[in-house]
Design a protein around this motif. Sequence first.
Motif, short mmCIF file in Angstrom:
data_model
loop_
_atom_site.label_atom_id
_atom_site.label_comp_id
_atom_site.label_asym_id
_atom_site.label_seq_id
_atom_site.Cartn_x
_atom_site.Cartn_y
_atom_site.Cartn_z
N GLY A 125 -69.89 -48.82 44.94
CA GLY A 125 -71.32 -48.89 44.66
C GLY A 125 -72.15 -48.82 45.94
O GLY A 125 -73.19 -48.16 45.97
N MET A 126 -71.68 -49.48 46.98
CA MET A 126 -72.39 -49.43 48.27
C MET A 126 -72.34 -48.02 48.85
O MET A 126 -73.35 -47.52 49.35
CB MET A 126 -71.79 -50.42 49.26
CG MET A 126 -72.13 -51.84 48.97
SD MET A 126 -73.90 -52.12 49.10
CE MET A 126 -74.03 -53.60 48.14
N VAL A 130 -77.81 -37.21 52.92
CA VAL A 130 -77.73 -38.66 53.14
C VAL A 130 -78.88 -39.06 54.05
O VAL A 130 -79.09 -38.46 55.11
CB VAL A 130 -76.35 -39.04 53.72
CG1 VAL A 130 -76.33 -40.49 54.17
CG2 VAL A 130 -75.26 -38.78 52.69
N LYS A 131 -79.63 -40.07 53.64
CA LYS A 131 -80.86 -40.45 54.35
C LYS A 131 -80.61 -41.06 55.72
O LYS A 131 -81.42 -40.89 56.62
CB LYS A 131 -81.67 -41.44 53.52
CG LYS A 131 -82.10 -40.92 52.17
CD LYS A 131 -83.14 -39.83 52.30
CE LYS A 131 -83.67 -39.43 50.96
NZ LYS A 131 -83.38 -38.09 50.57
N ILE A 161 -75.53 -45.48 49.66
CA ILE A 161 -75.73 -44.79 50.93
C ILE A 161 -75.88 -43.29 50.68
O ILE A 161 -76.72 -42.63 51.29
CB ILE A 161 -74.56 -45.08 51.90
CG1 ILE A 161 -74.53 -46.57 52.26
CG2 ILE A 161 -74.66 -44.21 53.15
CD1 ILE A 161 -73.24 -47.03 52.90
N ALA A 162 -75.09 -42.76 49.77
CA ALA A 162 -75.10 -41.32 49.49
C ALA A 162 -76.38 -40.87 48.82
O ALA A 162 -76.93 -39.82 49.17
CB ALA A 162 -73.89 -40.94 48.64
N TRP A 163 -76.86 -41.62 47.84
CA TRP A 163 -77.94 -41.13 47.00
C TRP A 163 -79.20 -41.98 47.03
O TRP A 163 -80.21 -41.60 46.42
CB TRP A 163 -77.45 -40.96 45.56
CG TRP A 163 -76.38 -39.93 45.47
CD1 TRP A 163 -76.54 -38.58 45.67
CD2 TRP A 163 -75.00 -40.12 45.20
NE1 TRP A 163 -75.33 -37.94 45.54
CE2 TRP A 163 -74.36 -38.86 45.25
CE3 TRP A 163 -74.22 -41.24 44.92
CZ2 TRP A 163 -73.01 -38.69 45.03
CZ3 TRP A 163 -72.87 -41.07 44.71
CH2 TRP A 163 -72.28 -39.80 44.77
N GLY A 164 -79.16 -43.10 47.71
CA GLY A 164 -80.33 -43.97 47.74
C GLY A 164 -81.44 -43.44 48.62
O GLY A 164 -81.21 -42.60 49.50
N ASP A 165 -82.65 -43.96 48.39
CA ASP A 165 -83.75 -43.64 49.30
C ASP A 165 -83.49 -44.36 50.62
O ASP A 165 -82.52 -45.08 50.76
CB ASP A 165 -85.09 -44.01 48.67
CG ASP A 165 -85.21 -45.50 48.36
OD1 ASP A 165 -84.39 -46.32 48.85
OD2 ASP A 165 -86.15 -45.87 47.63
N ALA A 172 -80.52 -47.10 51.18
CA ALA A 172 -79.37 -46.70 52.00
C ALA A 172 -79.20 -47.65 53.18
O ALA A 172 -78.06 -48.05 53.51
CB ALA A 172 -79.53 -45.26 52.48
N GLU A 173 -80.29 -48.03 53.82
CA GLU A 173 -80.21 -48.95 54.96
C GLU A 173 -79.65 -50.30 54.53
O GLU A 173 -78.81 -50.88 55.23
CB GLU A 173 -81.59 -49.13 55.60
CG GLU A 173 -82.05 -47.92 56.39
CD GLU A 173 -83.46 -48.10 56.93
OE1 GLU A 173 -83.93 -49.24 57.05
OE2 GLU A 173 -84.08 -47.06 57.23
#
Length: 177
Positions: free
Chosen positions: A28-29, A77-78, A33-37, A41-42
Amino acid sequence: MGTVLGEMRNVPWHELQHAYGSASQVPGMLSRIAWGDGPTAEDALSDLGQWIAAPAVFDATVAAVPFLWELAATETVKDRAGVLELLAAILASGHDLHPEWTRAAHDAVVAGRPTAARLAADASSPEAEAEAEAEAQTHAHARAQAQARQQAVRDAAVRLLAAIDGHICAACPPRAV
């Protein structure tokens, strides 16, 4: 070529451990990281770092490193610079009671050296340039932000390359240069 993190489902995460117990939440983490804003991601990178890199590495660290390299190489990735910094933290960490985890985690980081070298040479790709140009047309400051992100990736990759090339620890045998 599969989807980002496509092979993650093949890892028995529930059998692995991180600093606080079962590694079943690690996928989930990695997904955040892959798809979060940016903020998501941070936060996920920070949490994951506490679980698998600081103050020690674990068997979940060894399983996560190839996916971290995949994320570092994925343009969408952001916080790719943050991913590279986590890889550097893993290389600097160990586990006194499980030197085999230390060595395996360090070997997994070192195995990604070609990716770090590519990112250090040029963090931008034609896709990233096209995305930055499209953003720039929508937002005046977007191009500068995209360039800053690319420079941050480049800088983090250079630091990671130096760490890989200079890596020495009790758990790892000397490497040929």
